[in-house]
Motif scaffolding. Structure first.
Motif, PDB file in Angstrom:
ATOM      1  N   ALA A  73       0.826  -1.201   0.000  1.00 15.36           N
ATOM      2  CA  ALA A  73       0.000   0.000   0.000  1.00 15.36           C
ATOM      3  C   ALA A  73       0.863   1.255   0.000  1.00 15.36           C
ATOM      4  CB  ALA A  73      -0.911   0.010   1.217  1.00 15.36           C
ATOM      5  N   PHE A  74       0.300   2.326  -0.539  1.00  5.64           N
ATOM      6  CA  PHE A  74       0.927   3.640  -0.499  1.00  5.64           C
ATOM      7  C   PHE A  74       0.296   4.480   0.612  1.00  5.64           C
ATOM      8  CE2 PHE A  74       2.021   2.352  -4.773  1.00  5.64           C
ATOM      9  CZ  PHE A  74       3.267   2.920  -4.999  1.00  5.64           C
ATOM     10  N   PHE A  75       1.133   5.291   1.252  1.00  6.54           N
ATOM     11  CA  PHE A  75       0.684   6.192   2.313  1.00  6.54           C
ATOM     12  C   PHE A  75       1.173   7.595   1.962  1.00  6.54           C
ATOM     13  CE2 PHE A  75       1.114   1.937   3.947  1.00  6.54           C
ATOM     14  CZ  PHE A  75      -0.106   1.731   4.589  1.00  6.54           C
ATOM     15  N   ARG A  76       0.280   8.388   1.367  1.00  5.77           N
ATOM     16  CA  ARG A  76       0.680   9.682   0.798  1.00  5.77           C
ATOM     17  C   ARG A  76      -0.321  10.775   1.159  1.00  5.77           C
ATOM     18  NH1 ARG A  76       2.114   7.142  -5.164  1.00  5.77           N
ATOM     19  NH2 ARG A  76      -0.059   6.438  -5.032  1.00  5.77           N
ATOM     20  N   ASP A  77      -0.945  10.665   2.290  1.00  3.35           N
ATOM     21  CA  ASP A  77      -1.999  11.592   2.685  1.00  3.35           C
ATOM     22  C   ASP A  77      -1.406  12.677   3.584  1.00  3.35           C
ATOM     23  OD1 ASP A  77      -4.223  12.907   3.658  1.00  3.35           O
ATOM     24  OD2 ASP A  77      -5.343  11.088   4.134  1.00  3.35           O
ATOM     25  N   PRO A  78      -1.322  13.939   3.108  1.00  2.00           N
ATOM     26  CA  PRO A  78      -0.699  14.984   3.914  1.00  2.00           C
ATOM     27  C   PRO A  78      -1.660  15.770   4.797  1.00  2.00           C
ATOM     28  CG  PRO A  78      -1.126  15.838   1.736  1.00  2.00           C
ATOM     29  CD  PRO A  78      -1.637  14.412   1.746  1.00  2.00           C
ATOM     30  N   ALA A  79      -2.945  15.469   4.730  1.00  2.00           N
ATOM     31  CA  ALA A  79      -3.932  16.330   5.388  1.00  2.00           C
ATOM     32  C   ALA A  79      -4.209  15.948   6.831  1.00  2.00           C
ATOM     33  CB  ALA A  79      -5.239  16.324   4.597  1.00  2.00           C
ATOM     34  N   ALA A  80      -3.926  14.722   7.221  1.00  2.00           N
ATOM     35  CA  ALA A  80      -4.251  14.243   8.566  1.00  2.00           C
ATOM     36  C   ALA A  80      -3.081  13.403   9.086  1.00  2.00           C
ATOM     37  CB  ALA A  80      -5.551  13.441   8.548  1.00  2.00           C
ATOM     38  N   TRP A  81      -3.278  12.800  10.252  1.00  2.00           N
ATOM     39  CA  TRP A  81      -2.214  12.074  10.944  1.00  2.00           C
ATOM     40  C   TRP A  81      -2.352  10.559  10.781  1.00  2.00           C
ATOM     41  CZ3 TRP A  81       1.643  14.166  14.324  1.00  2.00           C
ATOM     42  CH2 TRP A  81       1.613  15.554  14.459  1.00  2.00           C
ATOM     43  N   TYR A  82      -1.215   9.889  10.623  1.00  2.00           N
ATOM     44  CA  TYR A  82      -1.121   8.433  10.677  1.00  2.00           C
ATOM     45  C   TYR A  82      -0.607   7.999  12.050  1.00  2.00           C
ATOM     46  CZ  TYR A  82      -1.028   8.168   5.463  1.00  2.00           C
ATOM     47  OH  TYR A  82      -1.300   8.258   4.125  1.00  2.00           O
ATOM     48  N   HIS A  83      -1.058   6.847  12.495  1.00  2.00           N
ATOM     49  CA  HIS A  83      -0.417   6.190  13.639  1.00  2.00           C
ATOM     50  C   HIS A  83       0.382   5.011  13.111  1.00  2.00           C
ATOM     51  CE1 HIS A  83      -0.607   3.503  17.422  1.00  2.00           C
ATOM     52  NE2 HIS A  83       0.380   4.370  17.543  1.00  2.00           N
ATOM     53  N   VAL A  84       1.686   5.008  13.383  1.00  2.00           N
ATOM     54  CA  VAL A  84       2.585   3.972  12.878  1.00  2.00           C
ATOM     55  C   VAL A  84       3.210   3.231  14.059  1.00  2.00           C
ATOM     56  CG1 VAL A  84       4.635   3.497  11.495  1.00  2.00           C
ATOM     57  CG2 VAL A  84       3.088   5.351  10.830  1.00  2.00           C
ATOM     58  N   VAL A  85       3.149   1.926  14.021  1.00  2.00           N
ATOM     59  CA  VAL A  85       3.784   1.086  15.036  1.00  2.00           C
ATOM     60  C   VAL A  85       4.744   0.136  14.331  1.00  2.00           C
ATOM     61  CG1 VAL A  85       3.436  -0.741  16.749  1.00  2.00           C
ATOM     62  CG2 VAL A  85       1.873   1.207  16.670  1.00  2.00           C
ATOM     63  N   LEU A  86       5.990   0.114  14.788  1.00  2.00           N
ATOM     64  CA  LEU A  86       6.996  -0.837  14.339  1.00  2.00           C
ATOM     65  C   LEU A  86       7.282  -1.768  15.508  1.00  2.00           C
ATOM     66  CD1 LEU A  86       9.023  -1.656  12.076  1.00  2.00           C
ATOM     67  CD2 LEU A  86      10.675  -0.124  13.177  1.00  2.00           C
ATOM     68  N   GLN A  87       6.986  -3.059  15.303  1.00  2.00           N
ATOM     69  CA  GLN A  87       7.049  -4.024  16.402  1.00  2.00           C
ATOM     70  C   GLN A  87       8.010  -5.165  16.063  1.00  2.00           C
ATOM     71  OE1 GLN A  87       4.453  -7.476  16.798  1.00  2.00           O
ATOM     72  NE2 GLN A  87       3.361  -6.319  18.382  1.00  2.00           N
ATOM     73  N   ALA A  88       9.048  -5.319  16.882  1.00  2.00           N
ATOM     74  CA  ALA A  88       9.968  -6.452  16.740  1.00  2.00           C
ATOM     75  C   ALA A  88       9.634  -7.489  17.804  1.00  2.00           C
ATOM     76  CB  ALA A  88      11.412  -5.985  16.896  1.00  2.00           C
ATOM     77  N   ASN A  89       9.493  -8.751  17.368  1.00  2.00           N
ATOM     78  CA  ASN A  89       9.081  -9.799  18.301  1.00  2.00           C
ATOM     79  C   ASN A  89       9.815 -11.091  17.990  1.00  2.00           C
ATOM     80  OD1 ASN A  89       7.768 -11.163  20.327  1.00  2.00           O
ATOM     81  ND2 ASN A  89       5.820 -11.314  19.259  1.00  2.00           N
ATOM     82  N   THR A  90      11.118 -11.063  18.093  1.00  2.00           N
ATOM     83  CA  THR A  90      12.009 -12.216  17.938  1.00  2.00           C
ATOM     84  C   THR A  90      12.051 -12.753  16.507  1.00  2.00           C
ATOM     85  OG1 THR A  90      11.619 -12.863  20.230  1.00  2.00           O
ATOM     86  CG2 THR A  90      12.642 -14.513  18.795  1.00  2.00           C
TER      87      THR A  90
END
Length: 881
Positions: A73-90
């Motif tokens: 997917a593309f994420f190119r929306d400048p008008a509002a906020w994204y919540h991004v989580v990067l999760q490492a789990n072994t």
């Protein structure tokens, strides 16, 4: 952050295989290479680990800069906020956006994050590149625990993903929590660990644009349309615009249709001859070299001694020239249609009046040869540290302006826009569902309400578009891709139920192992209400009339479950109490008064007099009558079908309106009379309506379609690729009003004695948008502002040669959205880059230059419905998409 970043080198390593990084980000929407959270070396063979936003996709790395995992997917929306989580789990490195998993990478061993090297936010960890040019908020890093995104965000009752402040987490040894609350030390750790990050290479600015109150910025996905149209180069979180080499333009991300709004523009650098033109644009139309050169902009030009300009016409007597160092104010009054400009807080007078607010207007600027501007919509009165902030708020106490806004004018942000929203969750009134057929009767649920209009289409196979509604009855099908008349088929849609509908076993709607989509609208629902103004007239004796309709003692249709008020306050009602009976002419016909669900108030002929009936389930056929005189009344049919009688037009008809959502289902018997009218019950002018002759007479009439941007002299055909055409026989060349639709004498729209159907739609701010846009023939295509995150869009090239197209976010949850169905053909679902667009938090952006959806200078009409408004009435902004 632009050229600034945050960094921390742990004194000791933490858990390098299990950790979580969570952040809210607002991006610029442009292609680029922006590192969000990284550590390790980024040369070949080194241990690069982290997440990067590259040309609109998230790239994740684990101990190798040469082998990224990317989101599809593309994420190119400048008008509002994204919540991004990067999760490492072994064993996995996962990315979640707004609570949903968007990528997963298999990992092993330890990564570079949480090691004793630089852990960096907003730049690559070992080189001066990949700077993040956007906003961040609520950044959490947990050492030793892999948390789900639901730890940091939650879906509220309106269906919007929202932040959880001060999440309940264990931060571990190297964990941190960045609230960015201390403007003098933006890397301050609020976790209790004192793991403060250093601010490097400049100053990290504190901005009041947040995930809970988003501000307008310049639009990083603006599509240039028309002559001399070229995008400015944006930076500093899309608040700075540089115009180098010829005409360049920029526009804002928000285009309100009402209210009073103020913003400021700082002229940071002058151009070779002038500093350009400030003003306003409307989105999706040819805007020219600067605001005012076309009909779709209004401007205040700095050239010479200054002038106002609209549609190419100048008033050289307006205002004074302005130059580098000036702060220009714009006061847009959409309630009264006026525009006033300020120079260094001095009003230049009203520049324009008569502005059509319904088009939606927002920030516009056109610059020339080297000029640079910085915009402030109320989030930063320092203009990116060009000046000393003055911290002036608007009348609501919102914003940070250099000068105090004029009285009544507000900052363009979600907290101030919330009063324009009436529908907080689009899914309460429109909700698609997808399902797999069984070949036998099954209940299709998950709609969230009992639908009144269901449009069914097979995705996997070539079958007709099936259209059903509660006014005609569940088993009665019409087909949008043909001229066929109405058919009764119990094997397709059998009934409407509280959370969806029951499908039979026919292949068109429920074939075994076949896939389907159902687009569902709510109309008048199971408990409508209506008031009839009653008068008594002399018509071969006294008779009751309703709403001044030209016929007396008519037969009414009153929906079971509905509440209907008969207002007898008119003086003609004196001595004529209206009551109900299950016998014709009531007590005069040997019957008795029917009182179930009936209440009476006041004395007929005096103010406040009324009879109210809530029609009970399975109520008998009723008759309204006068208790004192015989022969005055008529029949009142009750039954399981939805809708009730409307007599606002010249033709008596049945309607099922949803005034909240701007949708009405209308049926009537045609009379082939030019100028005949039908009531629609919406209380506002319909923006689009579609009419079909249901009658089986061999004529097989087209679906005639009115669209407000084409006008009533033109029509489109839903079942055809043909362009717009003229013909007074359709709508009598007469625009609809707030109460009626005017018909011609065409068999397709008003066939004599034929059963007719109309689906009518009126725009509702934050829920539906019915408009047009001009294509630009480019892969960086036109942007169209809707004021909400669309869930469903139907569009068509207005001048012909291209099919109608429907795209939605249920079948294609992520961008680019290029999966489509044709309402005008029976074809199965397909995908095409030529129809690709990004669906964003505030509208949609074309991503291909093909003529089907974005041909240069072509006009396209569309109708769109919301997933969620840009901001709810409670002030919750929608997330970026």
């Amino acid at each position: 952050m632009a050229s600034t970043y945050l960094s921390r080198t742990p004194s000791s390593a933490g858990n390098r295989a299990v950790w979580t990084w969570s952040a809210w980000i607002k991006i610029n929407g442009q292609d680029g290479n922006e590192a969000l959270f990284t550590a390790g070396g980024w040369s070949a063979g080194q241990d690069a680990t982290g997440i990067v936003l590259y040309n609109g996709k998230f790239y994740t790395y684990w101990n190798n800069p040469s082998v990224p995992t990317t989101t599809s997917a593309f994420f190119r929306d400048p008008a509002a906020w994204y919540h991004v989580v990067l999760q490492a789990n072994t064993s996995t490195l996962k990315v979640y956006v707004n609570g949903s998993e968007v990528s997963s990478k298999g990992i092993s061993g330890n990564g570079a994050i949480n090691n004793t090297t630089a852990n960096t936010i907003g730049r690559y960890s070992d080189n001066a590149s990949g700077f993040f040019d956007g906003y961040m908020a609520d950044v959490n890093f947990t050492d030793g625990t892999a948390y789900a995104p639901t730890t940091f965000g939650t879906t509220n009752t309106e269906g919007v993903w929202t932040p959880i402040p001060d999440p309940s987490v264990t931060y571990g040894t190297n964990g941190f929590y960045l609230k960015f609350a201390n403007s003098g030390a933006m890397g301050t750790d609020s976790s209790g660990n004192t793991n403060t990050l250093s601010v490097a290479a400049g100053t990290a600015r504190q901005i009041i644009d947040t995930p809970t109150d988003g501000f307008c910025t310049l639009n990083g996905v603006r599509g240039v349309i028309g002559t001399n149209a070229v995008n400015s180069a944006l930076s500093q979180g899309n608040l700075k615009a540089v115009q180098s080499g010829g005409y360049k333009q920029c526009e804002g991300t928000l285009y309100p249709a009402s209210g009073k709004w103020y913003w400021e523009t700082y002229i940071a650098v002058g151009g070779s001859t002038d500093v350009g033109t400030i003003g306003i644009y409307t989105s999706g139309k040819a805007q020219g070299a600067y605001p005012g050169t076309t009909a779709f902009g209004y401007g205040y030009d700095s050239y010479g001694s200054g002038s106002s300009i609209h549609n190419g016409s100048r008033d050289n007597s307006y205002g004074s020239s302005y130059a580098q160092g000036n702060i220009m104010g714009t006061a847009l009054d959409l309630d009264n249609g006026t525009l006033t400009f300020y120079k260094n807080n001095s009003s230049q007078g009203q520049a324009f009046s008569g502005i059509d607010a319904s088009q939606g207007w927002g920030f516009g600027h056109g610059g020339y040869y080297g000029s640079t501007i910085v915009a402030n919509f109320g989030q930063d009165s320092s203009f990116g540290n060009y000046l000393t902030a003055q911290n002036n708020a608007d009348g609501n106490g919102v914003g940070d302006f250099y000068y105090t806004p004029p009285s009544g004018y507000l900052a363009l942000c979600t907290d101030n826009l919330k009063t324009q929203t009436t529908v907080n969750d689009g899914k309460d009134n429109f909700n698609p569902v997808i399902y797999t057929g069984t070949g036998s009767t099954q209940s299709i649920t998950g709609v969230g309400f009992q639908p009144d209009f269901v449009w069914l289409k097979s995705r996997s196979d070539s079958h007709y578009n099936n259209l059903y509604d509660s006014v005609r009855g569940a088993t009665r099908a019409l087909f949008s891709n043909t001229t066929d008349d109405e058919v009764i088929e119990a094997g397709n849609l059998q009934s409407f139920i509280s959370d969806g509908f029951t499908a039979g076993g026919f292949a068109g709607t429920n074939g075994s192992s076949k896939t389907y989509v159902a687009w569902n609208w709510k109309a008048g629902t199971s408990a409508p209400a209506n008031t009839y103004a009653v008068k008594v007239v002399s018509d071969s004796g006294n008779k009751y009339r309703f709403d001044d309709y030209g016929t007396s003692a008519i037969t009414l249709e009153l929906q079971e479950g509905g509440t209907f008020t008969f207002d007898q306050s008119d003086s003609s009602n004196a001595g004529h109490p209206l009551r109900f009976s299950s016998t014709a002419d009531g007590t005069h016909g040997g019957g008795s008064e029917y009182t179930t669900g009936v209440t009476t108030t006041g004395t007929p002929g005096q103010a406040g007099a009324k009879t109210v009936i809530t029609v009970a389930g399975s109520a008998p056929t009723l008759y309204y009558y006068c208790t004192q005189h015989s022969g005055m009344g008529g029949q009142a049919n009750t039954g399981s079908l939805f809708g009730f009688t409307n007599v606002k037009g010249t033709i008596q008809n049945v309607i099922s309106p949803n005034t909240t959502a701007g949708f009405s289902i209308i049926t009537w018997t045609g009379n082939s009379t030019s100028g005949a009218t039908i009531g629609h019950g919406l209380g506002k002018k319909p923006s689009m309506f579609i009419i079909k002759n249901r009658e089986q007479d061999g004529a097989n009439d087209n679906w005639r379609t009115y669209h407000q941007d084409l006008g009533a002299t033109k029509y489109l055909v839903l079942n055809s690729s043909n362009g717009s055409d003229t013909g007074a026989g359709n709508f009598n060349d007469t625009e609809p009003t707030t109460s009626v639709i005017t018909l011609g004498n065409s068999n397709a729209t008003n066939g004599n004695t034929h059963d007719m159907l109309c689906y009518a739609f009126a725009e509702v701010e934050g829920y539906s948008k019915i408009g047009s846009y001009t294509g630009n023939g480019a892969t960086q295509g036109s942007f169209v502002y809707t004021g909400f995150r669309p869930a469903w869009i139907m569009r068509k090239y207005a001048d012909g040669g291209e099919q109608w197209v429907i795209q939605d976010t249920t079948r294609t949850p992520y961008n680019v959205n290029d999966t489509y169905l044709y309402p005008s053909l029976s074809n199965s679902e397909a995908s095409s880059a030529q129809l690709g667009f990004d669906i964003l938090s505030n509208g949609f952006k074309m991503r291909d230059g093909d003529g089907a959806a974005n041909g240069d200078a072509r006009t396209y009409i569309y109708m769109a419905f919301a997933d969620n408004p840009f901001v709810s009435s409670g002030g919750t902004p929608v997330t970026a998409r």
